[in-house]
Design a protein around this motif. Structure first.
Motif, PDB file in Angstrom:
ATOM      1  N   LEU A  66       0.870  -1.179   0.000  1.00 21.86           N
ATOM      2  CA  LEU A  66       0.000   0.000   0.000  1.00 21.86           C
ATOM      3  C   LEU A  66       0.908   1.229   0.000  1.00 21.86           C
ATOM      4  N   PRO A  67       0.434   2.352  -0.541  1.00 19.60           N
ATOM      5  CA  PRO A  67       1.325   3.514  -0.668  1.00 19.60           C
ATOM      6  C   PRO A  67       1.914   3.996   0.655  1.00 19.60           C
ATOM      7  N   LEU A  68       1.098   3.970   1.722  1.00 14.70           N
ATOM      8  CA  LEU A  68       1.604   4.456   3.009  1.00 14.70           C
ATOM      9  C   LEU A  68       1.040   3.643   4.159  1.00 14.70           C
ATOM     10  N   VAL A  69       1.913   3.196   5.033  1.00 12.54           N
ATOM     11  CA  VAL A  69       1.498   2.533   6.265  1.00 12.54           C
ATOM     12  C   VAL A  69       2.304   3.164   7.404  1.00 12.54           C
ATOM     13  N   LEU A  70       1.600   3.809   8.329  1.00 13.52           N
ATOM     14  CA  LEU A  70       2.248   4.481   9.453  1.00 13.52           C
ATOM     15  C   LEU A  70       1.656   3.958  10.752  1.00 13.52           C
ATOM     16  N   ILE A  71       2.465   3.980  11.805  1.00 10.12           N
ATOM     17  CA  ILE A  71       2.009   3.486  13.105  1.00 10.12           C
ATOM     18  C   ILE A  71       2.188   4.578  14.162  1.00 10.12           C
ATOM     19  N   LEU A  72       1.115   4.848  14.896  1.00 12.69           N
ATOM     20  CA  LEU A  72       1.166   5.829  15.994  1.00 12.69           C
ATOM     21  C   LEU A  72       1.222   5.084  17.331  1.00 12.69           C
ATOM     22  N   GLU A  73       2.194   5.459  18.152  1.00  7.36           N
ATOM     23  CA  GLU A  73       2.349   4.823  19.475  1.00  7.36           C
ATOM     24  C   GLU A  73       2.453   5.892  20.562  1.00  7.36           C
ATOM     25  N   PRO A  74       1.906   5.610  21.745  1.00 11.71           N
ATOM     26  CA  PRO A  74       2.220   6.501  22.859  1.00 11.71           C
ATOM     27  C   PRO A  74       3.668   6.247  23.262  1.00 11.71           C
ATOM     28  N   ARG A  75       4.340   7.274  23.724  1.00 10.78           N
ATOM     29  CA  ARG A  75       5.735   7.124  24.135  1.00 10.78           C
ATOM     30  C   ARG A  75       5.831   6.155  25.323  1.00 10.78           C
ATOM     31  N   GLU A  76       4.889   6.287  26.218  1.00 10.88           N
ATOM     32  CA  GLU A  76       4.870   5.435  27.413  1.00 10.88           C
ATOM     33  C   GLU A  76       4.181   4.108  27.085  1.00 10.88           C
ATOM     34  N   HIS A  77       4.521   3.060  27.792  1.00 12.06           N
ATOM     35  CA  HIS A  77       3.965   1.740  27.503  1.00 12.06           C
ATOM     36  C   HIS A  77       2.539   1.593  28.050  1.00 12.06           C
ATOM     37  N   PHE A  78       1.584   1.537  27.131  1.00 10.03           N
ATOM     38  CA  PHE A  78       0.203   1.198  27.485  1.00 10.03           C
ATOM     39  C   PHE A  78      -0.227   0.081  26.558  1.00 10.03           C
ATOM     40  N   SER A  79      -1.162  -0.748  27.031  1.00 13.43           N
ATOM     41  CA  SER A  79      -1.572  -1.895  26.237  1.00 13.43           C
ATOM     42  C   SER A  79      -2.725  -1.583  25.291  1.00 13.43           C
ATOM     43  N   PRO A  81      -6.343   1.257  24.292  1.00 10.93           N
ATOM     44  CA  PRO A  81      -7.015   2.541  24.536  1.00 10.93           C
ATOM     45  C   PRO A  81      -7.689   2.577  25.906  1.00 10.93           C
ATOM     46  N   ALA A  82      -8.168   1.427  26.360  1.00  9.55           N
ATOM     47  CA  ALA A  82      -8.864   1.382  27.650  1.00  9.55           C
ATOM     48  C   ALA A  82      -7.935   1.704  28.820  1.00  9.55           C
ATOM     49  N   ASP A  83      -6.630   1.539  28.619  1.00 12.48           N
ATOM     50  CA  ASP A  83      -5.663   1.773  29.703  1.00 12.48           C
ATOM     51  C   ASP A  83      -5.153   3.209  29.774  1.00 12.48           C
ATOM     52  N   LEU A  84      -5.483   3.999  28.764  1.00 11.39           N
ATOM     53  CA  LEU A  84      -4.922   5.352  28.717  1.00 11.39           C
ATOM     54  C   LEU A  84      -5.594   6.257  29.741  1.00 11.39           C
ATOM     55  N   PRO A  85      -4.788   7.097  30.436  1.00 14.06           N
ATOM     56  CA  PRO A  85      -5.409   8.143  31.251  1.00 14.06           C
ATOM     57  C   PRO A  85      -6.223   9.062  30.336  1.00 14.06           C
ATOM     58  N   GLU A  86      -7.248   9.685  30.910  1.00 14.21           N
ATOM     59  CA  GLU A  86      -8.180  10.480  30.094  1.00 14.21           C
ATOM     60  C   GLU A  86      -7.489  11.504  29.195  1.00 14.21           C
ATOM     61  N   GLU A  87      -6.492  12.172  29.753  1.00 16.54           N
ATOM     62  CA  GLU A  87      -5.846  13.244  28.992  1.00 16.54           C
ATOM     63  C   GLU A  87      -5.156  12.674  27.751  1.00 16.54           C
ATOM     64  N   LEU A  88      -4.517  11.531  27.927  1.00 15.83           N
ATOM     65  CA  LEU A  88      -3.818  10.898  26.811  1.00 15.83           C
ATOM     66  C   LEU A  88      -4.822  10.330  25.804  1.00 15.83           C
ATOM     67  N   ALA A  89      -5.931   9.811  26.320  1.00 13.97           N
ATOM     68  CA  ALA A  89      -6.978   9.286  25.439  1.00 13.97           C
ATOM     69  C   ALA A  89      -7.557  10.411  24.579  1.00 13.97           C
ATOM     70  N   ALA A  90      -7.724  11.573  25.208  1.00 15.90           N
ATOM     71  CA  ALA A  90      -8.256  12.721  24.462  1.00 15.90           C
ATOM     72  C   ALA A  90      -7.266  13.140  23.377  1.00 15.90           C
ATOM     73  N   GLU A 122       2.261  -5.857  22.572  1.00 13.90           N
ATOM     74  CA  GLU A 122       1.370  -5.267  23.573  1.00 13.90           C
ATOM     75  C   GLU A 122       1.343  -3.737  23.508  1.00 13.90           C
ATOM     76  N   HIS A 123       2.495  -3.136  23.229  1.00 12.31           N
ATOM     77  CA  HIS A 123       2.582  -1.662  23.221  1.00 12.31           C
ATOM     78  C   HIS A 123       1.543  -1.103  22.238  1.00 12.31           C
ATOM     79  N   LEU A 124       0.650  -0.267  22.767  1.00 13.97           N
ATOM     80  CA  LEU A 124      -0.458   0.254  21.944  1.00 13.97           C
ATOM     81  C   LEU A 124       0.056   0.848  20.640  1.00 13.97           C
ATOM     82  N   HIS A 125      -0.512   0.415  19.529  1.00 14.83           N
ATOM     83  CA  HIS A 125      -0.122   0.977  18.227  1.00 14.83           C
ATOM     84  C   HIS A 125      -1.324   1.032  17.298  1.00 14.83           C
ATOM     85  N   TRP A 126      -1.483   2.198  16.697  1.00 10.32           N
ATOM     86  CA  TRP A 126      -2.569   2.446  15.740  1.00 10.32           C
ATOM     87  C   TRP A 126      -1.996   2.394  14.331  1.00 10.32           C
ATOM     88  N   TRP A 127      -2.655   1.650  13.472  1.00 12.98           N
ATOM     89  CA  TRP A 127      -2.232   1.553  12.082  1.00 12.98           C
ATOM     90  C   TRP A 127      -2.975   2.583  11.230  1.00 12.98           C
TER      91      TRP A 127
END
Ligand SMILES: [Zn+2]
Length: 171
Positions: A66-79, A81-90, A122-127
């Motif tokens: 595919l032309p582009l595949v990128l992954i977004l991760e929080p710097r800190e280790h979370f498993s 979206p349910a584990d993220l503190p509200e501010e980070l989830a926002a 495990e480290h949260l990653h969004w494709w």
């Protein structure tokens, strides 16, 4: 075979049969980096990412089919979206929008699929998977399989696209 075989987006042709489903195992397989132990995402230096903030990092996978595949991760280790503190989830919600918008701004993509599985690492990653426009066979969830089938985008084209997304993010 289920009717997926009749879908235009089904990537395979010819004689096929679904695999037999094996019985459940004793426990879930361990995922890579559980509890942050020897986690590749935690250990990876910033210079392997194309865009970073105080709390998030964007990783370029590729060149891919595919032309582009990128992954977004929080710097800190979370498993998850349910584990993220509200501010980070926002902030996550804002970044999912911003990154999708940045990718869409640089080319003629049919869709940017934004996905989260998390069964391997495990480290949260969004494709973010951008599929080309006007190729009906590449629509839907099989795009992730097509990504492994199609020949990779030429390195220089891919690099230019990644740079353009980063430039769009920094605007
Ligand atoms: Zn980690």
């Amino acid at each position: 075979m289920p009717p997926v075989e009749e879908w235009d987006s089904f990537p395979f042709d010819g004689e096929m049969a679904p695999r037999a489903l094996r019985p459940p195992v004793e426990r879930e397989e361990r995922r890579h980096g559980e509890g942050g132990v020897e986690c590749r995402a935690c250990q990876r230096p910033d210079d392997e990412y194309v865009w970073t903030t105080e709390r998030w990092r964007l990783y370029p996978v590729g060149p891919t089919g595919l032309p582009l595949v990128l992954i977004l991760e929080p710097r800190e280790h979370f498993s998850s979206p349910a584990d993220l503190p509200e501010e980070l989830a926002a902030e996550q919600g804002v970044l999912l929008s911003r990154i999708e918008r940045a990718i869409n701004s640089i080319g003629d993509f049919g869709r940017v699929h934004v996905c989260r599985w998390g069964d391997g690492s495990e480290h949260l990653h969004w494709w973010f998977m951008a599929r080309p426009a006007r190729i009906p066979q590449l629509i839907g969830s099989f795009a992730a399989i097509w990504d492994d089938i199609l020949p990779p985008v030429p390195e220089d084209v891919w690099r230019a696209d990644v740079d353009a997304v980063v430039a769009a993010l920094e605007e």
